[in-house]
Structures are given as C-alpha cells and as structure tokens.
Design an enzyme around this catalytic site. Structure first.
Site, PDB file in Angstrom:
ATOM      1  N   GLU A 132       0.796  -1.218   0.000  1.00  0.00           N
ATOM      2  CA  GLU A 132       0.000   0.000   0.000  1.00  0.00           C
ATOM      3  C   GLU A 132       0.836   1.281   0.000  1.00  0.00           C
ATOM      4  O   GLU A 132       0.385   2.303  -0.491  1.00  0.00           O
ATOM      5  CB  GLU A 132      -0.944   0.007   1.219  1.00  0.00           C
ATOM      6  N   SER A 398     -49.541 -28.320  26.734  1.00  0.00           N
ATOM      7  CA  SER A 398     -49.542 -29.108  27.970  1.00  0.00           C
ATOM      8  C   SER A 398     -48.271 -28.946  28.787  1.00  0.00           C
ATOM      9  O   SER A 398     -48.236 -29.366  29.955  1.00  0.00           O
ATOM     10  CB  SER A 398     -49.757 -30.586  27.646  1.00  0.00           C
TER      11      SER A 398
END
Length: 677
Positions: A132, A398
């Site tokens: 870079e 239930s």
C-alpha cells in the site's frame, strides 16, 4: 521600390492601430538577410520574447500557486480547527468468551478488538507497507513520487487504476472523511495527513491504520479480519495469511478470499513478492509462503453461536450499561453443548421438516441454577436473525400443566389424589383429551403422565386461574398470562427461555432462578467491570417435599407417558411434553439433576404442522442432545425420582445439591386410609 527583405535589420518596431509598439517580426526574409548570416548577432527582439515568456510562465505559476493556496485555505476552513482536532475513538468491541475461555463471537461495529503493533508478528504490518505504501517511513504524509507513479500507471493502464494515497492519507479518510471521490475530499485528506504526521509517530499511524481499515464482511481492523477469515487472532496469522489480508484492503468486495479466492491469492502473491524485493522477508520465507496458501475457515459465529451472542448482548445492557472501550465478556455457554444443540436441531429439521411441514425451532439448555449452557434461536442465523429462544412467544400447550398441578399440591392435593376424567363444559367451552376418550376416576399422577386435558382444566378451576398465574410467575414466567379457564392447557404465550428457566426450579429442589449467561466482564487490558454475585442466596419458592412430588409426577412422563422414547437408562429424569391446537406448536422440556433442556418446534407464521407433537420430534431432539451432553457422566440424583442410588420416598431437594436427605412421608391413597394400611 524596396521590398521587405531589403529593409534594415534595425528597423524600429511598427505601431499598431492604437499606437502601441508592435514587437512582431516580418513573416518572411530572403536567404541573404544579413541577420541570418553566420557570425551575425540575433535580433534583439528574440531575447525580449523569451524574457516575456519566462515572465508569463512565472506569473502563471504564481497565480496558480496563489489560487491553489486559496483553494486549500477554503477547504481547510471546512475542517475543524487543527488545534482542536482529535482522533475519534474507535467503536468498542465486545469479545464474547465461552465458559472454558474459548472465543465465541465478537459484537460491536468493528467485529474485533483493537491490537497493538507489539502484539502482531513483524511481517504483518510490513505486508501493508509493501503493497500500500512502500515509502511510508520516508514521506511526510503525502508521497509526491507515489502520485507521479500512480498517474503514470493510470495513463498507461499499467497495473490498473492507482490512487497514489499513502497509508496516512487512507487513515485520514477513514478517521475524518467520507468515501466520496472528489477534489475537495482529496485536498482535505492531504491536509489531515500532514496533521497526522505532525501529531503521531509512524508506528502510531500504522497501528491506527491497522485497527481502522475495512476488510469486508463487516470486519474493521486486522484482528476482526483474522477472526473473520481464518478463525484466529491476528497475533497468530502466518505470512501467507498476512499477505492476503494486506492485499484485500485495496478492494474488500472484489478481493475478499471467501468470494474471489483466485484474485485474492494472486494479490497475496504480489504482496509477498513486494516484501521480498524490499528486504522485509528472506527469499526462503517468500518461497514457503508461496507454497502454503492460507486456508479459510467458517466463522465461529456464523451458526447458532450468533443467537447466543445476541442473547449475551441483551443481558450486557442490564449488566454494565454504556460501553466506551473494548471489553471481554465471560459467559456460561459451553461450546460442546452449543454445538450439540445446533446439530441435533438442524439435523432433525433437515431430515423431517419438509415431511412434517415444520420449518423452525429453538433450543435452550441450562444448569439447574439458571446458567445457560446452550441457546439456539433458529434453524439458520444467516437466513433469519430473529431469536426464537428469547423473543418468540408461543403457546406452551400441555407443558404449562405442571404449574397447575403444583398449585394444586400446594393446596393439599397429592399425586395419589383421584379426580374424574370426564367431559367438561365451562360456559360453552368443551375441551377434550388428545384421544377424545375418557377414563373415569384417575390419580393425578397418571392424569399428568397421560396429559389429560379434562383433569388439568378441572384442577385449574378448583384452585383458581389467578393462583395458577401467580405460581407460574413465582417460578420465573414473565410474559403476560391470562387468568382464564384455558390457561390450564397453555393458551398464554411464553418464550422457550422462560419455560426452561421455570423448569430449572423443579430440577434444583425448588429454588427460584433467573436464567443468566454472563459471569464476568473485563476491559481488554484486564480491569474488572462486572462480576456476577455468587448465587448462594436463591429463594426457596417451592417446598422441597412438594418439589420432590412434582419430579416424581413428571418422571412418569418417561415411564408411561408421552416421552417414553426419550428415556436414558440409569438417569433419573423428569419433564413434560406440550402440543397446541392444530399442531401449531410442539414442545418438550426435560431435566436431570444437573441439566435442564427445552425444545420448541413450529412455523414463524403459526401455520399448522403435519402432526408434530411434543412426543415425537421435540422429544427426539431432546434425547439426541442429552445423549451427547451426558455422555461419560455419572447419573446425578433428582429429588423424588428413583435412580442414581436414591429411593424416591427419601428424596428431597437437598439431595440433588449434596445436602443431607430428608424423609418425605408419602401421602396414603384412599384405600390405604380406608383399611388403615
């Protein structure tokens, strides 16, 4: 008549129409003109032209410089005063660790914690410099040579378009500016780069850059990127992995290795070659890196761990409030259980989901003290981030009945108490049993094991729906509950986490618990932020004897009831299945003396499944999980349930916690009392 060629060389300048002197020379001359003969002097006017061109050029340059300064000054004025400028704080990262200290997931805007240069292998930051900004340590924020080189490459199309931005300029853009490509932004970027170079050392700038640059896939900073692509810390990446990370920042979307492996690898090889040319690495290191391309891993947080991490983040708000720095959160989550829960749930849905028209599920496991060990909020986190384990309120069917029976026992009834299984009519509401049959007089023990609706509804009306609601809330149900006759059949919605937490009270001997997942929070440098208090003062919300009776009742679900297929030899266990009307919801919550787990299956839009009940798919999932979770462990005693060397007649809540046993006097049934037995 004299011609122009015969005019003397010293002819004065002619005048134009408004009387100004003209410095123009004749447009043509004969070959014998004295001024052009060898040895003769050039006309004086030529020197004048050259001087004027030089003056004009200087004036133009000066005007341009003044104009440029004006433009720079204008755009500089759009920035905050440099004397007041500060580097914005990096958004905090939350690293979430499992119970054993292993990494689970990152949360926060960056996706990873901040790292220092000293923590990283030397070749990692050098890889970024090599690809870079190779003159990073030589320029003062703006690399004029780099700009010229980039312009040349752009004009010749050699190597693709180049921006010429230094690492400092890229950092300035990431810290202070937008991503737009305009002249004004580039000027401001240059100004800010000069300020950064004046205010920070080169190593500080490089460290800031490595922690702020975007690597794609939501990863900001090199630590987040290493975790995202390689499943490891940036401290441990290899040279080839470092090269690939450095290569992809040019274009994260195009060069991300999980999207374009070929392009990412080619770019990484270019990084390695640059590093070799610059002397950052030895030739043999480069050769080794070329021969060992990095292997990507599936991110650890890509599956169900993300649901668990989301739950951690919800709990974190209550534990520590505002977060302004990187923190590390230690949790109760156990990776083997988390992986097992995800696998058994997903495998069952993949194998039978289409056949039974069921698309979703949730799974929660916790220790009897409320420590959550596994949490799965859905079938596929990438497809849906909605956390069904913590946020989906569904009718429990239930599986809500134990609260009704507990309320009845607390009012003097016992497992051997007899009630009649017969038709019920409450203001026109006529609930029926699962098989639409009736059995007449029946003990409560057997009624619960067979999950008879009529008996549960009658008990609910006997003790009062309001009392049942209070019981459920006392055990940790926080969702709104309607005190209606139908609550006995689980018509008020709850979340899986709530229901499993309530059942944990049965498993631990009647101590009220609140599910928890966070044990400790520290800053990244180890300073304590939060520590969960020791849970030694839990409130007794169920009498130990009553709790033992409830466990014995729910153990029968495995013996003669709807969960027989989930039995595990040698392990005392209890639980309850649940199924709602039209098979929209199917549940099973079961527990041993050391682990509680619950499963919910259904569809998000509440469309009916094709016969999924609590006794089939959810029970199978629970059983498959328990086989893994309890493997190679010795059975643990459960109050009220025979097994693990325990007689249920002498079981108490304390026994499951290693406390002295207390004798529980069994309630005699009708015939025993009649004949004095």
């Amino acid at each position: 008549m004299a011609t122009a060629a015969q005019e003397p060389a010293s002819r004065p300048a002619s005048e134009d129409r408004d009387g100004r002197a003209s410095a123009c020379w004749p447009t043509s001359q004969t070959s014998d003109d004295a001024s052009l003969r060898p040895g003769t002097a050039r006309p004086a006017g030529g020197s004048s032209v050259l001087k004027k061109l030089v003056y004009a050029g200087l004036a133009f340059c000066l005007a341009g410089l003044i104009g440029l300064c004006g433009v720079v000054a204008y755009y500089a004025s759009q920035l905050p005063p440099l004397s007041q400028l500060t580097v914005p704080k990096r958004p905090p990262n939350i690293a979430i660790l499992a119970h054993d200290g292993s990494f689970l997931a990152n949360r926060g805007e960056t996706g990873g914690r901040e790292v220092s240069l000293g923590e990283l292998p030397p070749y990692l930051p050098k890889a970024f410099v090599a690809i870079e900004d190779r003159r990073f340590y030589d320029h003062w924020g703006i690399d004029l040579m780099g700009l010229v080189r980039a312009a040349h490459r752009n004009l010749t199309h050699d190597g693709g378009l180049q921006g010429g931005s230094t690492l400092t300029q890229q950092l300035a853009k990431n810290l202070f500016l937008t991503q737009e490509r305009t002249v004004s932004r580039k000027i401001q970027e240059a100004i800010l780069s000069l300020w950064l170079e004046r205010s920070y050392s080169k190593d500080q700038i490089l460290e800031l850059y490595l922690n702020r640059v975007y690597f794609g896939a939501g990863a900001y900073g090199v630590e987040a990127a290493a975790q995202r692509y390689y499943g490891k810390s940036a401290r441990n990446v290899s040279l080839s992995e470092a090269a690939m990370l450095a290569g992809l920042v040019q274009s994260p979307s195009r060069l991300a290795p999980n999207r374009n492996r070929e392009a990412a690898q080619a770019r990484a090889e270019r990084v390695i070659e640059n590093m070799k040319q610059l002397g950052f690495i030895a030739p043999d290191m480069a050769q080794t890196a070329f021969g060992a391309p990095p292997e990507l891993v599936r991110p650890k947080g890509a599956g169900s761990a993300n649901y668990a991490a989301d739950y951690v983040m919800e709990a974190l708000d209550d534990a520590v409030g505002t977060i302004d720095s990187d923190i590390v959160v230690s949790t109760t989550l156990e990776p083997p259980m988390q992986a097992a829960a995800e696998r058994v749930l997903v495998d069952e849905l993949n194998a039978k989901g289409q056949k039974f028209n069921v698309s979703q599920g949730a799974f929660v496991a916790m220790r009897p003290d409320g420590a959550v060990t596994a949490l799965v909020g859905g079938r596929d986190y990438e497809a849906s981030q909605f956390n069904r384990a913590t946020s989906a309120r569904r009718q429990p069917g239930s599986s809500f009945k134990p609260f009704v029976y507990l309320t009845a026992f607390e009012r003097g009834l016992r497992p051997d108490t007899v009630r009649t299984d017969s038709p019920v009519n409450i203001n026109g509401w006529k609930p029926e049993n699962y098989d639409r049959g009736y059995r007449g007089p029946i003990t409560l023990r057997r009624a619960l094991a067979l999950s008879l609706n009529t008996v549960a509804v009658k008990l609910n009306m006997e003790v009062g729906p309001e009392a049942v609601v209070q019981t459920a809330q006392r055990l940790g149900i926080t969702s709104p509950l309607q005190a209606a006759p139908s609550i006995a059949l689980g018509t008020s919605e709850v979340t899986p986490l709530e229901l499993v937490g309530a059942y944990a009270t049965f498993a631990n001997g009647g101590l009220g618990v609140a599910p928890y997942v966070i044990t400790e929070v520290k800053t990244a440098d180890g300073k304590p932020v939060f520590s969960r208090p020791v849970s030694g003062d839990l409130e007794q919300v169920i009498d130990p004897r009553t709790d033992a009776m409830m466990n014995e009742m729910m153990h029968n679900i495995f013996v003669i009831g709807t969960a027989q297929r989930a039995r595990m030899p040698g392990w005392p266990m209890a639980g309850k299945t649940g199924t709602t009307n039209d098979y929209k919801d199917a549940w099973f919550v079961g527990y041993t003396g050391n682990l509680v787990a619950g499963v919910w299956l259904g569809n998000d839009d509440s469309t009916p499944t094709k016969g999924v009940s609590g006794g089939n798919l959810p029970t199978d999932i629970w059983h498959n999980f328990m086989k893994i979770a309890l493997k190679d462990q010795k059975p643990v005693a459960l109050a009220g349930v025979a097994g693990a060397g325990q007689d249920p007649r002498y079981a108490s809540a304390g026994e499951s916690r290693g406390q002295p046993r207390q004798r529980i006097k069994r309630q005699k049934n009708f015939f025993e009392r009649l004949f004095g037995l």
